[in-house]
Write a protein that holds these residues in place. Structure first.
Motif, PDB file in Angstrom:
ATOM      1  N   ASN A   5     -55.646   5.490 -11.232  1.00 16.69           N
ATOM      2  CA  ASN A   5     -54.340   6.024 -11.624  1.00 16.69           C
ATOM      3  C   ASN A   5     -53.277   4.941 -11.544  1.00 16.69           C
ATOM      4  O   ASN A   5     -52.380   4.863 -12.384  1.00 16.69           O
ATOM      5  N   ALA A   6     -53.371   4.095 -10.497  1.00 11.35           N
ATOM      6  CA  ALA A   6     -52.421   3.007 -10.345  1.00 11.35           C
ATOM      7  C   ALA A   6     -52.567   2.015 -11.490  1.00 11.35           C
ATOM      8  O   ALA A   6     -51.583   1.499 -12.023  1.00 11.35           O
ATOM      9  N   LEU A   7     -53.811   1.760 -11.902  1.00  9.57           N
ATOM     10  CA  LEU A   7     -54.062   0.854 -13.018  1.00  9.57           C
ATOM     11  C   LEU A   7     -53.473   1.401 -14.301  1.00  9.57           C
ATOM     12  O   LEU A   7     -52.853   0.670 -15.082  1.00  9.57           O
ATOM     13  N   LEU A   8     -53.666   2.714 -14.536  1.00  8.38           N
ATOM     14  CA  LEU A   8     -53.121   3.332 -15.752  1.00  8.38           C
ATOM     15  C   LEU A   8     -51.606   3.249 -15.772  1.00  8.38           C
ATOM     16  O   LEU A   8     -50.999   3.040 -16.820  1.00  8.38           O
ATOM     17  N   ALA A   9     -50.977   3.433 -14.582  1.00  7.57           N
ATOM     18  CA  ALA A   9     -49.520   3.338 -14.498  1.00  7.57           C
ATOM     19  C   ALA A   9     -49.065   1.929 -14.826  1.00  7.57           C
ATOM     20  O   ALA A   9     -48.065   1.719 -15.521  1.00  7.57           O
ATOM     21  N   LEU A  10     -49.814   0.909 -14.324  1.00  8.11           N
ATOM     22  CA  LEU A  10     -49.479  -0.476 -14.606  1.00  8.11           C
ATOM     23  C   LEU A  10     -49.620  -0.776 -16.086  1.00  8.11           C
ATOM     24  O   LEU A  10     -48.784  -1.452 -16.695  1.00  8.11           O
ATOM     25  N   VAL A  11     -50.700  -0.252 -16.699  1.00  9.30           N
ATOM     26  CA  VAL A  11     -50.901  -0.440 -18.139  1.00  9.30           C
ATOM     27  C   VAL A  11     -49.739   0.147 -18.923  1.00  9.30           C
ATOM     28  O   VAL A  11     -49.259  -0.435 -19.889  1.00  9.30           O
ATOM     29  N   ALA A  12     -49.266   1.325 -18.477  1.00 10.72           N
ATOM     30  CA  ALA A  12     -48.144   1.975 -19.170  1.00 10.72           C
ATOM     31  C   ALA A  12     -46.902   1.101 -19.124  1.00 10.72           C
ATOM     32  O   ALA A  12     -46.188   0.956 -20.111  1.00 10.72           O
ATOM     33  N   GLN A 157     -58.528  14.383 -16.181  1.00 12.34           N
ATOM     34  CA  GLN A 157     -57.155  14.197 -16.607  1.00 12.34           C
ATOM     35  C   GLN A 157     -57.076  13.094 -17.649  1.00 12.34           C
ATOM     36  O   GLN A 157     -57.688  12.039 -17.516  1.00 12.34           O
ATOM     37  N   MET A 158     -56.335  13.330 -18.713  1.00 11.03           N
ATOM     38  CA  MET A 158     -56.192  12.328 -19.759  1.00 11.03           C
ATOM     39  C   MET A 158     -55.175  11.276 -19.334  1.00 11.03           C
ATOM     40  O   MET A 158     -54.117  11.612 -18.785  1.00 11.03           O
ATOM     41  N   PRO A 159     -55.463   9.986 -19.550  1.00  7.29           N
ATOM     42  CA  PRO A 159     -54.500   8.931 -19.218  1.00  7.29           C
ATOM     43  C   PRO A 159     -53.167   9.167 -19.932  1.00  7.29           C
ATOM     44  O   PRO A 159     -53.148   9.456 -21.129  1.00  7.29           O
ATOM     45  N   PRO A 160     -52.047   9.051 -19.208  1.00  8.43           N
ATOM     46  CA  PRO A 160     -50.732   9.316 -19.816  1.00  8.43           C
ATOM     47  C   PRO A 160     -50.455   8.469 -21.054  1.00  8.43           C
ATOM     48  O   PRO A 160     -49.872   8.954 -22.024  1.00  8.43           O
ATOM     49  N   THR A 161     -50.866   7.191 -21.017  1.00  8.07           N
ATOM     50  CA  THR A 161     -50.604   6.322 -22.175  1.00  8.07           C
ATOM     51  C   THR A 161     -51.359   6.791 -23.403  1.00  8.07           C
ATOM     52  O   THR A 161     -50.879   6.636 -24.535  1.00  8.07           O
ATOM     53  N   LEU A 162     -52.541   7.373 -23.196  1.00 14.77           N
ATOM     54  CA  LEU A 162     -53.324   7.889 -24.321  1.00 14.77           C
ATOM     55  C   LEU A 162     -52.692   9.156 -24.876  1.00 14.77           C
ATOM     56  O   LEU A 162     -52.632   9.344 -26.102  1.00 14.77           O
ATOM     57  N   LEU A 163     -52.208  10.016 -24.003  1.00 13.18           N
ATOM     58  CA  LEU A 163     -51.585  11.260 -24.453  1.00 13.18           C
ATOM     59  C   LEU A 163     -50.384  11.001 -25.360  1.00 13.18           C
ATOM     60  O   LEU A 163     -50.098  11.782 -26.267  1.00 13.18           O
TER      61      LEU A 163
END
Length: 201
Positions: A5-12, A157-163
């Motif tokens: 989740n932290a990685l996805l937030a960083l990607v965003a 849960q779908m990654p926020p950046t993908l949504l």
């Protein structure tokens, strides 16, 4: 899971901070060049409009079934809530009898979504997404339209950046990954509305 989740937030944050080209895939033979920004090509607009139209068809069916059910009171017991949900699902299954996979995820729409996912996740991020999705407890979830998503199985849960990149959905339905497949699942009664295979690259 927290690390992912932290990685996805960083990607965003990186995606927001980094200027993006108007589009990707142009000139390389891609069927649906994927835009990094909110501007869609005319072809993509047509696909998204068709997708949205079929989702709204489902919402109309859903509304008709729900209107026939006796509303739950604020003091409804767990047994009454369970009976309501069962009636809701059975009514929808009856109304949608004969609905085939791909009614919403039509072939060209599915190709467009696959292109978005492939573009969104590259290299290490793609490996980690696949690992997280494939390690989720979704084994045994039926890949069948009009069947309920089992209560005992994990809801990925779908990654926020993908949504942000996928065609937007109303609150009544959500995207879910099951293995490498993508499902549309009813938020209230867990009915599998539609699915597409090989969503993950």
């Amino acid at each position: 899971m927290k690390q992912n989740n932290a990685l996805l937030a960083l990607v965003a944050l990186v995606l927001i901070a980094t200027p993006s080209p108007a589009s990707l895939g142009e000139g390389n033979g891609d069927l649906f060049p994927v835009t990094q920004n909110a501007v869609l090509t005319e072809q993509q607009k047509i696909l998204v409009k068709a997708f949205d139209s079929h989702v709204r068809d489902y919402l109309k069916q859903r509304k008709k079934v729900k209107e026939k059910l006796s509303p739950l009171s604020k003091d409804a017991t767990p047994e009454q809530i369970q009976a309501y949900q069962v009636s809701f699902v059975e009514g929808l299954r009856a109304m949608r009898a004969g609905t085939n996979p791909g009614y919403i995820f039509q072939p060209e729409v599915s190709d467009y979504i696959r292109a978005i996912i492939k573009d969104q996740f590259k290299g290490r991020e793609r490996v980690e997404l696949r690992q997280e999705v494939l390690e989720s407890d979704t084994k045994g979830v039926p890949l069948r339209v009009n069947y309920p998503y089992p209560e005992t199985k994990e809801l990925t849960q779908m990654p926020p950046t993908l949504l942000l990149r996928l065609p937007q959905l109303p609150n009544e339905v959500k995207y879910r990954f099951v293995g490498t497949n993508m499902l549309l699942v009813d938020t209230d009664n867990a009915l599998i509305v539609d699915y597409m295979t090989k969503a993950l690259p």
